[in-house]
Design an enzyme around this catalytic site. Structure first.
Site, PDB file in Angstrom:
ATOM      1  N   HIS A 180      -7.200  -4.871  10.150  1.00  0.00           N
ATOM      2  CA  HIS A 180      -6.980  -4.516   8.591  1.00  0.00           C
ATOM      3  C   HIS A 180      -5.569  -5.087   8.202  1.00  0.00           C
ATOM      4  CE1 HIS A 180      -4.686  -0.575   9.799  1.00  0.00           C
ATOM      5  NE2 HIS A 180      -3.835  -1.540   9.512  1.00  0.00           N
ATOM      6  N   GLU A 211      -9.583  -2.308   5.170  1.00  0.00           N
ATOM      7  CA  GLU A 211     -10.163  -1.873   6.369  1.00  0.00           C
ATOM      8  C   GLU A 211     -11.485  -2.716   6.615  1.00  0.00           C
ATOM      9  OE1 GLU A 211      -8.643  -0.268   8.502  1.00  0.00           O
ATOM     10  OE2 GLU A 211      -7.986   1.682   7.851  1.00  0.00           O
ATOM     11  N   ASP A 228       0.902  -1.231   0.109  1.00  0.00           N
ATOM     12  CA  ASP A 228       0.033   0.118  -0.032  1.00  0.00           C
ATOM     13  C   ASP A 228       0.774   1.364   0.022  1.00  0.00           C
ATOM     14  OD1 ASP A 228       0.942  -0.760   2.630  1.00  0.00           O
ATOM     15  OD2 ASP A 228      -0.992  -1.003   3.408  1.00  0.00           O
ATOM     16  N   ASN A 247      -7.682  -3.094  14.273  1.00  0.00           N
ATOM     17  CA  ASN A 247      -9.057  -3.391  13.722  1.00  0.00           C
ATOM     18  C   ASN A 247      -9.063  -4.439  12.769  1.00  0.00           C
ATOM     19  OD1 ASN A 247      -7.984  -2.246  11.441  1.00  0.00           O
ATOM     20  ND2 ASN A 247      -9.429  -0.580  11.331  1.00  0.00           N
TER      21      ASN A 247
HETATM   22  C1  F6R Z   1       1.432  -1.309   6.043  1.00  0.00           C
HETATM   23  C2  F6R Z   1       0.121  -1.971   6.389  1.00  0.00           C
HETATM   24  C3  F6R Z   1      -0.521  -2.220   7.303  1.00  0.00           C
HETATM   25  C4  F6R Z   1       0.177  -2.429   8.753  1.00  0.00           C
HETATM   26  C5  F6R Z   1      -0.571  -2.495   9.967  1.00  0.00           C
HETATM   27  C6  F6R Z   1       0.261  -2.741  11.023  1.00  0.00           C
HETATM   28  O1  F6R Z   1       2.047  -1.390   5.094  1.00  0.00           O
HETATM   29  O2  F6R Z   1      -0.179  -2.732   5.287  1.00  0.00           O
HETATM   30  O3  F6R Z   1      -1.707  -2.995   7.254  1.00  0.00           O
HETATM   31  O4  F6R Z   1       0.831  -3.729   8.601  1.00  0.00           O
HETATM   32  O5  F6R Z   1      -1.158  -1.045  10.064  1.00  0.00           O
HETATM   33  O6  F6R Z   1       1.133  -1.739  11.501  1.00  0.00           O
HETATM   34  P1  F6R Z   1       1.964  -1.679  12.268  1.00  0.00           P
HETATM   35  O7  F6R Z   1       3.321  -2.700  12.061  1.00  0.00           O
HETATM   36  O8  F6R Z   1       2.683  -0.343  12.449  1.00  0.00           O
HETATM   37  O9  F6R Z   1       1.369  -2.095  13.692  1.00  0.00           O
END
Ligand code: F6R
Length: 247
Positions: A142, A147, A71, A140
Site C-alpha cells: 500500500h 490498499e 492520510d 502489502n
Molecule cells: C502513512 C502511510 C503508509 C505508510 C506505510 C509504511 O502516512 O501513508 O502508507 O507509509 O504503512 O509504514 P511504516 O513506515 O511504518 O513501515
C-alpha cells in the site's frame, strides 16, 4: 496522467537508514531552495522519522512551504497521540517555521467525511498541485492507505484498512482493537499527479515488497507499482530493503 505509459523507475540504494533519511532530506531541501513555497505531500509511520529529523536538523526554512499529508485515521480524535495530525505536530509542525495555515491533513473527524475528501482534493488543486510526494510502503504494497485493489485513478476518499495494515500499525497502539478500521487517504490518481514521487523503504521486512515494486509488473494488487506510471519517480532504499533485488 493515464496509467499505461511506463517510465523507468529510479532506484537509489543507500548504505543504511541514516543515509537514506539524509538523502531524502537533501532532495526536499534542494526543492525548497529552488521553490521556497513548494507543495509537499508527506507520509507518517516509522520510515520517515529519520527524514523529519534530518530536515529539522538542517534548519531549512519552511516558512513559505505548504504541506499535505497522505492520510489520516477516521474517527480518532485529533489529540490522540497516534492520530497522524499528532504525529506531524511532533515530527514537523512544532519543530519548524511552517505556518499552521499551510499544514494540511485530512480531518478524520469531519462530520461529512465524503465532503472532507472533496475539500481536500480542492485544497491541493488550489495550492497549484503537489510538487513532490514522499511515500512509505506497506508490507502489502500500500501507498498512503491505498490498499491492494485500489484503482490507479482513485482520488482522496474514505477507505477500509486491510487487516495486515491494522496488525502492522498495532505496534503504535496498546492493542489491535484500538487501531481504527477506516481512514481518509489521497488516491493513487491524486498521488500520480504530483510532479515528483519519492518512495522510502528501509529494513529487511520491506525487501520482498520492494522486489515486487521494482522488478514486478505494475498491478493494482501492489499499489506501489503505480510508480512505474510516473515520469519522475525515485525509490530510496537502504541495503536491507534492497537485499532481494537482482542488481
Ligand atoms: C502513512 C502511510 C503508509 C505508510 C506505510 C509504511 O502516512 O501513508 O502508507 O507509509 O504503512 O509504514 P511504516 O513506515 O511504518 O513501515
Amino acid at each position: 496522467m493515464k496509467a499505461g505509459s511506463r517510465y523507468p523507475l529510479q532506484v537509489e540504494v543507500l548504505p543504511d537508514y541514516a543515509a537514506l533519511s539524509e538523502r531524502a532530506a537533501a532532495i526536499v531541501i534542494e526543492l525548497l531552495e529552488e521553490k521556497p513555497d513548494a507543495v509537499l505531500g508527506l507520509p507518517t509511520g516509522g520510515t520517515p522519522v529519520g527524514f523529519y529529523d534530518a530536515l529539522v536538523a538542517s534548519g531549512v526554512s519552511l516558512a513559505r512551504a505548504r504541506t499535505f499529508n497522505l492520510d489520516e485515521y477516521l474517527g480518532l480524535p485529533r489529540t490522540h497521540p497516534e492520530s497522524y495530525y499528532s504525529f506531524m505536530k511532533r515530527m514537523l509542525y512544532d519543530r519548524t517555521d511552517l505556518r499552521p495555515e499551510n499544514c494540511h491533513i485530512p480531518d478524520g473527524n469531519a462530520p461529512d467525511p465524503e465532503a472532507e475528501c472533496r475539500r481536500y482534493e480542492e485544497a491541493i488543486r488550489a495550492a497549484g498541485g503537489l510538487d513532490i510526494v514522499l511515500l512509505g510502503v506497506g508490507h502489502n504494497g500500500h501507498i498512503g492507505f491505498n490498499e491492494p485493489g485500489s484503482p490507479w485513478d482513485g482520488r482522496t476518499r474514505v477507505v477500509e484498512l486491510a487487516e495486515r495494515t491494522r496488525e502492522a500499525n498495532a505496534r503504535f497502539f496498546s492493542s489491535i482493537d484500538e487501531v481504527p478500521r477506516r481512514a481518509i487517504t489521497m488516491g493513487i490518481g491524486t498521488i500520480l499527479e504530483a510532479r515528483r514521487l519519492l518512495l522510502l523503504a528501509s529494513g529487511s521486512g520491506k525487501a520482498l515488497i520492494v522486489q515486487r515494486l521494482v522488478e514486478g509488473e505494475p498491478t493494482e494488487e501492489v499499489p506501489a507499482t503505480a510508480l512505474h506510471f510516473h515520469p519522475d519517480a525515485t525509490v530510496l532504499l537502504d541495503t536491507e530493503a534492497a537485499s532481494l533485488l537482482k542488481r
